[in-house]
Structures are given as structure tokens and as C-alpha cells.
Write a protein that holds these residues in place. Structure first.
Motif, PDB file in Angstrom:
ATOM      1  N   HIS A 138       0.739  -1.280  -0.124  1.00  0.00           N
ATOM      2  CA  HIS A 138       0.016  -0.046   0.013  1.00  0.00           C
ATOM      3  C   HIS A 138       0.872   1.070   0.125  1.00  0.00           C
ATOM      4  O   HIS A 138       1.673   1.241   0.708  1.00  0.00           O
ATOM      5  CB  HIS A 138      -0.871   0.082   1.231  1.00  0.00           C
ATOM      6  N   SER A 139       0.558   2.305  -0.879  1.00  0.00           N
ATOM      7  CA  SER A 139       1.165   3.507  -0.933  1.00  0.00           C
ATOM      8  C   SER A 139       2.684   3.307  -1.243  1.00  0.00           C
ATOM      9  O   SER A 139       2.770   2.735  -2.352  1.00  0.00           O
ATOM     10  CB  SER A 139       1.328   4.323   0.369  1.00  0.00           C
ATOM     11  N   ASN A 142      -1.430  -0.533  -4.293  1.00  0.00           N
ATOM     12  CA  ASN A 142      -2.460  -0.297  -3.514  1.00  0.00           C
ATOM     13  C   ASN A 142      -2.421   1.149  -3.418  1.00  0.00           C
ATOM     14  O   ASN A 142      -1.813   1.587  -2.539  1.00  0.00           O
ATOM     15  CB  ASN A 142      -3.013  -0.955  -2.538  1.00  0.00           C
ATOM     16  N   ASP A 143      -2.749   2.102  -4.324  1.00  0.00           N
ATOM     17  CA  ASP A 143      -2.757   3.571  -4.276  1.00  0.00           C
ATOM     18  C   ASP A 143      -1.527   4.012  -3.814  1.00  0.00           C
ATOM     19  O   ASP A 143      -1.254   5.112  -3.268  1.00  0.00           O
ATOM     20  CB  ASP A 143      -3.620   4.112  -3.121  1.00  0.00           C
ATOM     21  N   GLY A 144      -0.500   3.248  -4.559  1.00  0.00           N
ATOM     22  CA  GLY A 144       0.885   3.840  -4.600  1.00  0.00           C
ATOM     23  C   GLY A 144       1.366   4.853  -5.644  1.00  0.00           C
ATOM     24  O   GLY A 144       0.708   4.563  -6.830  1.00  0.00           O
ATOM     25  N   PRO A 145       2.327   5.660  -5.531  1.00  0.00           N
ATOM     26  CA  PRO A 145       2.820   6.419  -6.561  1.00  0.00           C
ATOM     27  C   PRO A 145       3.427   5.721  -7.822  1.00  0.00           C
ATOM     28  O   PRO A 145       3.955   4.698  -7.452  1.00  0.00           O
ATOM     29  CB  PRO A 145       3.845   7.398  -5.719  1.00  0.00           C
ATOM     30  N   GLY A 146       3.494   6.368  -8.898  1.00  0.00           N
ATOM     31  CA  GLY A 146       4.137   5.705  -9.940  1.00  0.00           C
ATOM     32  C   GLY A 146       5.616   6.147 -10.024  1.00  0.00           C
ATOM     33  O   GLY A 146       6.331   6.291  -9.062  1.00  0.00           O
ATOM     34  N   PHE A 147       6.247   6.270 -11.426  1.00  0.00           N
ATOM     35  CA  PHE A 147       7.577   6.429 -11.496  1.00  0.00           C
ATOM     36  C   PHE A 147       7.918   7.673 -12.432  1.00  0.00           C
ATOM     37  O   PHE A 147       7.006   7.883 -13.102  1.00  0.00           O
ATOM     38  CB  PHE A 147       8.363   5.177 -11.907  1.00  0.00           C
ATOM     39  N   ALA A 169      -6.800   2.001  -6.983  1.00  0.00           N
ATOM     40  CA  ALA A 169      -6.884   3.369  -6.316  1.00  0.00           C
ATOM     41  C   ALA A 169      -8.194   3.745  -5.987  1.00  0.00           C
ATOM     42  O   ALA A 169      -9.063   3.285  -6.813  1.00  0.00           O
ATOM     43  CB  ALA A 169      -6.112   4.430  -7.134  1.00  0.00           C
ATOM     44  N   PRO A 170      -8.495   4.641  -5.056  1.00  0.00           N
ATOM     45  CA  PRO A 170      -9.781   4.965  -4.727  1.00  0.00           C
ATOM     46  C   PRO A 170     -10.165   6.001  -5.772  1.00  0.00           C
ATOM     47  O   PRO A 170      -9.500   6.642  -6.169  1.00  0.00           O
ATOM     48  CB  PRO A 170      -9.724   5.755  -3.339  1.00  0.00           C
ATOM     49  N   GLN A 171     -11.470   6.382  -5.752  1.00  0.00           N
ATOM     50  CA  GLN A 171     -12.116   7.387  -6.822  1.00  0.00           C
ATOM     51  C   GLN A 171     -11.262   8.605  -6.787  1.00  0.00           C
ATOM     52  O   GLN A 171     -11.340   9.359  -7.467  1.00  0.00           O
ATOM     53  CB  GLN A 171     -13.550   7.516  -6.692  1.00  0.00           C
ATOM     54  N   GLY A 172     -11.256   9.220  -5.558  1.00  0.00           N
ATOM     55  CA  GLY A 172     -10.412  10.440  -5.398  1.00  0.00           C
ATOM     56  C   GLY A 172      -9.120  10.425  -5.166  1.00  0.00           C
ATOM     57  O   GLY A 172      -8.217  11.150  -4.493  1.00  0.00           O
ATOM     58  N   SER A 173      -8.192   9.405  -5.576  1.00  0.00           N
ATOM     59  CA  SER A 173      -6.848   9.167  -5.241  1.00  0.00           C
ATOM     60  C   SER A 173      -6.001  10.348  -5.560  1.00  0.00           C
ATOM     61  O   SER A 173      -6.152  11.049  -6.662  1.00  0.00           O
ATOM     62  CB  SER A 173      -6.356   7.858  -6.150  1.00  0.00           C
ATOM     63  N   PHE A 186      -2.390  10.310  -3.996  1.00  0.00           N
ATOM     64  CA  PHE A 186      -0.996   9.718  -3.614  1.00  0.00           C
ATOM     65  C   PHE A 186      -0.881   8.707  -4.927  1.00  0.00           C
ATOM     66  O   PHE A 186       0.431   8.564  -5.435  1.00  0.00           O
ATOM     67  CB  PHE A 186      -0.838   9.076  -2.361  1.00  0.00           C
ATOM     68  N   GLY A 187      -1.766   7.881  -5.042  1.00  0.00           N
ATOM     69  CA  GLY A 187      -1.747   6.940  -6.317  1.00  0.00           C
ATOM     70  C   GLY A 187      -1.604   7.323  -7.684  1.00  0.00           C
ATOM     71  O   GLY A 187      -1.078   6.680  -8.601  1.00  0.00           O
ATOM     72  N   MET A 188      -1.894   8.572  -7.795  1.00  0.00           N
ATOM     73  CA  MET A 188      -1.827   9.110  -9.047  1.00  0.00           C
ATOM     74  C   MET A 188      -0.408  10.048  -9.542  1.00  0.00           C
ATOM     75  O   MET A 188      -0.124  10.531 -10.330  1.00  0.00           O
ATOM     76  CB  MET A 188      -2.960  10.073  -9.380  1.00  0.00           C
TER      77      MET A 188
END
Length: 194
Positions: free
Chosen positions: A74-75, A102-107, A128-132, A134-136
Motif C-alpha cells: 500500500h502506498s 494499492n494507491d501507490g505512486p508511479g515512477f 486506487a480510490p475514486q479520489g486518489s 497519492f496513487g496518481m
């Protein structure tokens, strides 16, 4: 926790009843070191925890084991799972079934455009949740599974608030517009600064 290198890392193997192993990478804890490392991701690549994730995977998966692997977290833990899966030894890479982010940042672009990353995309499941928010962050090439959340804005990051229906997540059709607006603003800000 290593305060000298400003890194926070934890991972563990979970042997599942179906004969597979889930290797779980921990996200950011509540230490200043953990949070500092998160901010380091804005200008440093790779961070120390990413290096530790590859080393952990290479050193703890036996070359003689026939167990298939699932990686996840996660994250920051999801980010570490992808990084380790992309850069681990080939004999380990062949054992990986899925990587759960699970809602983790990309690269950064220069990593997601590598041949090694591109080869792993079919195995990556980003949730990712609908209002993500961090994950975006940063770049993602994989598709998202969008999950409903009982919270709003930043509070959606906590997976305890994600929608569950029976034995699976309660998925949504699209991201909320307010999360996309914030994500786009953060992306533009990061592009303007070194």
C-alpha cells in the motif's frame, strides 16, 4: 529505519493456502525518516527503500522454490513492489503472477519507459480510490482498478475506508473529477521544478 540514509523499509513473505507466496512491502510508517524518504521521491531516483526492495526480493526468494509469487503493498509499499518486480533477477521475475500497487505512486518517465518495466505491465494491478491523490503521482502505464471509498479527498488513501462487497472490492467506473484536478495541478507543479 536508517536515519543516515533517510530510509524506512519493511517487507515479509506470506505463504498462502493455494501454494503461492505473497511478498508484502510496507508503505510509509509514522516516523520522520519515512516521511522524509517520501519527499525524497520528488527529486531522487531511486530512493534507498527501492534499492532495499530489490535486494530483499533477490535475497529471500530461493532459486530452488517452485512457489509462484504475488508482490504488493500500500502506498510507498506498492511502489516498492513494482520496482522490485521490475528489477529482480530473471529467475524470480518468471515466478511473479501479479504485482498489486494499492494507491501507490508511479515512477519517473525514464523508468516506466524502460523495456523491463514495459514487460511487467501485464502483471501490475494498480488499485486506487475514486479520489486518489497519492496513487496518481508520477507516471503509470498500467491500467487502474478504481475502488469506492467512504471518505473524501486525502482520507481516501487509507484502505480501511475502501468499499468491500463480500470477498472483493467494490469497484467504481471512474475517478472523481476533484481528485483529477488536484492530480493535474501537482503534475504541472512538479514539471516546472527541478
Amino acid at each position: 529505519i536508517n536515519e543516515d540514509t533517510h530510509s524506512q523499509f519493511a517487507a515479509m513473505h506470506i505463504h498462502l493456502p493455494d501454494g503461492t507466496t505473497y511478498i508484502c512491502f510496507r508503505g510509509t510508517d509514522d516516523t520522520l525518516t519515512g516521511w522524509r524518504e517520501d519527499f525524497n521521491m520528488l527529486y531522487q531516483f531511486p530512493i534507498e527503500a527501492q534499492r532495499s526492495a530489490v535486494e530483499y526480493l533477490n535475497n529471500t526468494v530461493s532459486q530452488y522454490s517452485y512457489r509462484k509469487l504475488r508482490l504488493g503493498g500500500h502506498s510507498k509499499g506498492g511502489n516498492l513492489a513494482i520496482y522490485a518486480g521490475v528489477l529482480c533477477r530473471p529467475n524470480i521475475k518468471r515466478k511473479i503472477i501479479h504485482i498489486f500497487n494499492n494507491d501507490g505512486p508511479g515512477f519517473w518517465d525514464n523508468f516506466v519507459n524502460t523495456k523491463e518495466y514495459q514487460e511487467m505491465i501485464p502483471k501490475i494491478i494498480s488499485i486506487a480510490p475514486q479520489g486518489s491523490i497519492f496513487g496518481m503521482l508520477f507516471e503509470h502505464k498500467e491500467e487502474f482498478r478504481i475502488v469506492k471509498s467512504k471518505q473524501v479527498s486525502l482520507l481516501q488513501h487509507d484502505a480501511i475506508n475502501w468499499g468491500v462487497m463480500g470477498n472483493h472490492l467494490d469497484y467504481a467506473d471512474k475517478f472523481h473529477d476533484d481528485g483529477k484536478v488536484l492530480h493535474d495541478a501537482l503534475d504541472q507543479w512538479m514539471e516546472r521544478h527541478d
